[in-house]
Scaffold this active site. Structure first.
Site, PDB file in Angstrom:
ATOM      1  N   GLU A   1       8.378  54.295  -7.365  1.00 23.73           N
ATOM      2  CA  GLU A   1       9.228  54.906  -6.340  1.00 23.73           C
ATOM      3  C   GLU A   1       9.837  53.780  -5.518  1.00 23.73           C
ATOM      4  O   GLU A   1       9.168  52.784  -5.226  1.00 23.73           O
ATOM      5  CB  GLU A   1       8.407  55.814  -5.418  1.00 23.73           C
ATOM      6  CG  GLU A   1       7.736  56.986  -6.125  1.00 23.73           C
ATOM      7  CD  GLU A   1       6.741  57.684  -5.209  1.00 23.73           C
ATOM      8  OE1 GLU A   1       6.296  57.041  -4.231  1.00 23.73           O
ATOM      9  OE2 GLU A   1       6.413  58.845  -5.471  1.00 23.73           O
ATOM     10  N   VAL A   2      11.100  53.926  -5.162  1.00 22.09           N
ATOM     11  CA  VAL A   2      11.768  52.910  -4.349  1.00 22.09           C
ATOM     12  C   VAL A   2      12.153  53.540  -3.020  1.00 22.09           C
ATOM     13  O   VAL A   2      12.786  54.601  -2.978  1.00 22.09           O
ATOM     14  CB  VAL A   2      13.020  52.349  -5.062  1.00 22.09           C
ATOM     15  CG1 VAL A   2      13.670  51.269  -4.209  1.00 22.09           C
ATOM     16  CG2 VAL A   2      12.650  51.788  -6.426  1.00 22.09           C
TER      17      VAL A   2
ATOM     18  N   MET B   1       8.093  54.956 -13.485  1.00 26.42           N
ATOM     19  CA  MET B   1       7.217  53.802 -13.301  1.00 26.42           C
ATOM     20  C   MET B   1       6.953  53.524 -11.828  1.00 26.42           C
ATOM     21  O   MET B   1       5.946  52.914 -11.480  1.00 26.42           O
ATOM     22  CB  MET B   1       7.837  52.576 -13.969  1.00 26.42           C
ATOM     23  CG  MET B   1       6.952  51.337 -13.944  1.00 26.42           C
ATOM     24  SD  MET B   1       7.595  50.049 -14.996  1.00 26.42           S
ATOM     25  CE  MET B   1       6.451  48.737 -14.583  1.00 26.42           C
TER      26      MET B   1
ATOM     27  N   ASP C   1      16.430  45.919 -20.566  1.00 22.76           N
ATOM     28  CA  ASP C   1      16.752  47.302 -20.180  1.00 22.76           C
ATOM     29  C   ASP C   1      18.078  47.361 -19.422  1.00 22.76           C
ATOM     30  O   ASP C   1      18.180  47.986 -18.370  1.00 22.76           O
ATOM     31  CB  ASP C   1      15.623  47.896 -19.337  1.00 22.76           C
ATOM     32  CG  ASP C   1      15.674  49.431 -19.282  1.00 22.76           C
ATOM     33  OD1 ASP C   1      16.322  50.035 -20.168  1.00 22.76           O
ATOM     34  OD2 ASP C   1      15.089  50.014 -18.360  1.00 22.76           O
TER      35      ASP C   1
ATOM     36  N   LYS D   1       9.440  48.798  -3.555  1.00 22.37           N
ATOM     37  CA  LYS D   1       9.103  49.556  -4.756  1.00 22.37           C
ATOM     38  C   LYS D   1       7.596  49.657  -4.867  1.00 22.37           C
ATOM     39  O   LYS D   1       6.896  48.651  -4.836  1.00 22.37           O
ATOM     40  CB  LYS D   1       9.680  48.859  -5.995  1.00 22.37           C
ATOM     41  CG  LYS D   1       9.427  49.616  -7.303  1.00 22.37           C
ATOM     42  CD  LYS D   1      10.166  48.936  -8.459  1.00 22.37           C
ATOM     43  CE  LYS D   1       9.984  49.724  -9.753  1.00 22.37           C
ATOM     44  NZ  LYS D   1      10.748  49.139 -10.861  1.00 22.37           N
TER      45      LYS D   1
END
Length: 627
Positions: free
Chosen positions: A3-4, A1, A118, A19
């Site tokens: 990239e950090v 979902m 989650d 993010k």
């Protein structure tokens, strides 16, 4: 979902995490819009929460290409998934500390109307003593519109709750299930639900029965309550945080009732725990599987051989008479038990509304209360109640069911108390130990668990080394010095003072065990050849050479009970009769008492003046008999 990145906030001179949303070029306009909306929701969800255990969101912005970014605090620690992957399972103590912080963070989120949806090891960061919950990317706001496409699953299969797998929206209770699955992974070193592919994993979650725990020790009860298949049975986040933090005992649910009455056996719960090797607070001990020690010396040395005729008073049940009409005809009866004062009769029965526990006033022949079995599933019959037991002071009534749950009710308020005791399979039998503070449970996983009911913790998990079927029966001796467990073709006696055990050879599958009131004899019913009752002299561990015959060949003896004076032995059979024997001679007392179904349950009143029988297949009724 997304990239950090690790970045530098030049104005405030600090490291941050940024993010950036990833939108693949093949995404259509609708799916891209949903993904952008989810990231914006993540920023809002974490941004409205202020808690040490939740990652702090500093800012959100959109770059020149229209891509959204979130600026968050930089947490230098590794994820729980990385810690487990590098070093293996964690100790129960460390797992509890991590779980308490995450549960506290979830309590804050749920209070603000945010459901994470989650929870998993990869979304938990460990920074020294601090535990941080991250990634609210699929979080749900109370009252907000769902962003999940119809037919899709949002979450990680191995940590999703059964209701999410079944298509329901995530709730605070779903987060608690995921927390339980996450802590299970941490303390056991493997996932509670797994398979070679996603379909198998989802099926395992749907069934709701995790793999047996080996290393969880004192954490096992709270993990089972977190992963209860019924969301209503799970603790809230605040309750879970309290239990995982080992709070002051005043914050824990307590067993209703008073201290044991004078004159009871001197073997108290504390003495039993010391004999087990606890010697202190049971909750603080790492638990393990303890095998019965077949080689340990028995303290009963030089025991005399059993007399051909046991010392027992003459039986008063030579001509029993039916006492009134049947109490209930609502469905199959699986268990009956008198309260210690004889005023109440508890009945486990299958009603058209589902399985329930009924409380009958014996004198008035009226039903006072009825407790529905919350585990009941009419589609699968998983909630069938198999066994009932009163604590010895009569303050607690416990019920074990086919789904693997033991529930308890306070007899003063007639309300359920405490957390249900969750197991990894069917609970076949239960028995209260010294002063009502200990409960033994046995079942499908071939283990004996001893629960301290002041803390709802397993103080010991015992492996009696049965190699065939699950354990089917358990009983404490009246003097609290022995624990008997039965399976197929074998019964084992465990000396609670020394830890030594001895084996009694049996026939068939044991259906029920019963000690005589003086503790000298042990009787077992089951599928023995020729319907023969099995009775042993406990001191010498030899089977009595007395008849105890009567039932047709290969019939199943489903229930057994001694009269309070020890002179009579009763047994219910699958050939629809109740057999009565004189204990002193082993001879049958008169004709068998005819019923219209299998006599699944039998119990004498405390005074010995009444006998209750419950029938299953073919009728479903409770009858009272008078001596």
């Amino acid at each position: 979902m997304g990239e950090v990145w690790r970045a530098r906030d030049e104005q405030l001179d600090r490291d941050v995490a940024v993010k950036r949303l990833r939108v693949p070029p093949e995404f259509g306009r609708t799916e891209s819009a949903h993904r952008i909306a989810r990231m914006e929701r993540e920023a809002r969800a974490a941004g409205v929460l202020r808690h040490r255990g939740i990652v702090t969101v500093h800012d959100q912005f959109t770059d020149a290409k229209g891509t959204p970014w979130i600026v968050m605090e930089y947490v230098p620690g590794r994820s729980l998934a990385q810690v487990i992957g590098d070093g293996g399972r964690l100790s129960p103590e460390r797992t509890a500390r991590i779980g308490a912080q995450i549960a506290d963070a979830l309590a804050a989120a749920h209070a603000a109307g945010v459901v994470h949806r989650d929870i998993k090891p990869a979304n938990i960061l460990l920074d020294g003593d601090r535990t941080v919950l991250t990634d609210f990317g699929i979080a749900a706001f109370e009252g907000a519109t769902t962003l999940t496409a119809e037919g899709s699953l949002m979450g990680t299969p191995a940590y999703m709750s059964p209701e999410q797998v079944n298509g329901d929206r995530g709730t605070p209770a779903s987060d608690l299930w995921s927390l339980g699955a996450t802590l299970y992974h941490a303390v056991e070193g493997q996932q509670a639900f797994q398979g070679p592919n996603m379909a198998v994993t989802l099926l395992a979650v749907h069934r709701g029965v995790p793999a047996p725990m080996v290393h969880a020790g004192p954490l096992e009860p709270v993990l089972r309550s977190l992963m209860s298949k019924d969301p209503a049975h799970r603790p809230t986040a605040a309750e879970a945080a309290a239990r995982l933090s080992a709070p002051d005992r005043s914050l824990l649910p307590t067993v209703p009732g008073a201290p044991p009455s004078a004159g009871r056996s001197p073997l108290t719960r504390r003495r039993l725990l010391i004999a087990l090797g606890a010697a202190g607070a049971a909750v603080a001990l790492p638990a393990a599987y303890y095998a019965f020690d077949e080689e340990a010396p028995s303290r009963k040395t030089g025991a005399p051989a059993p007399a051909s005729t046991p010392s027992a008073p003459p039986s008063s049940w030579r001509s029993p008479a039916r006492d009134g009409k049947p109490l209930t005809r609502s469905g199959d009866v699986s268990s009956v038990v008198f309260s210690p004062d004889g005023r109440l009769l508890a009945v486990a029965t299958d009603t058209p509304r589902g399985d329930s526990v009924q409380l009958w006033d014996v004198a008035a022949r009226t039903m006072q209360s009825e407790f529905a079995n919350a585990s009941d599933d009419r589609a699968s019959a998983d909630g069938q109640i198999l066994r009932l037991a009163f604590s010895r002071d009569g303050r607690i009534l416990a019920a074990a069911d086919l789904e693997g749950t033991v529930r308890m009710w306070d007899m003063r308020s007639r309300t359920e108390f405490g957390m249900p005791l969750e197991h990894a399979g069917t609970v076949r039998d239960i028995a209260f130990g010294p002063d009502g503070g200990l409960l033994a449970t046995v079942g499908k996983d071939k283990l004996v668990r001893l629960w301290d009911l002041t803390t709802y913790q397993v103080v010991r998990t015992l492996d009696p080394r049965f190699r065939h079927l699950e354990i089917t029966a358990v009983a404490f001796s009246p003097k609290d010095d022995l624990l008997a467990v039965g399976s197929e073709e074998v019964v084992r006696l465990w000396d609670l003072g020394t830890g030594a055990t001895r084996t009694l050879k049996a026939e068939g599958v044991i259906g029920q065990l019963a000690f005589s009131p003086d503790g000298r004899l042990l009787a077992a019913g089951g599928s023995g050849e020729s319907g023969t009752m099995m009775v042993w002299d406990v001191a010498s561990r030899t089977r009595l050479k007395l008849p105890f015959k009567g039932a047709a060949k290969y019939e199943y003896i489903a229930s057994v009970a001694f009269s309070p004076d020890g002179g009579t032995l009763a047994a219910g059979s699958s050939d629809n009769v109740l057999w009565l024997w004189d204990v002193a001679t082993g001879e049958r007392l008169g004709k068998p008492l005819a019923h219209s179904g299998t006599v699944e349950a039998v119990a004498f009143s405390p005074t010995g003046g009444l006998l209750a029988t419950g029938t299953g297949i073919g009728e479903g009724a409770v009858r009272l008999w008078r001596s």
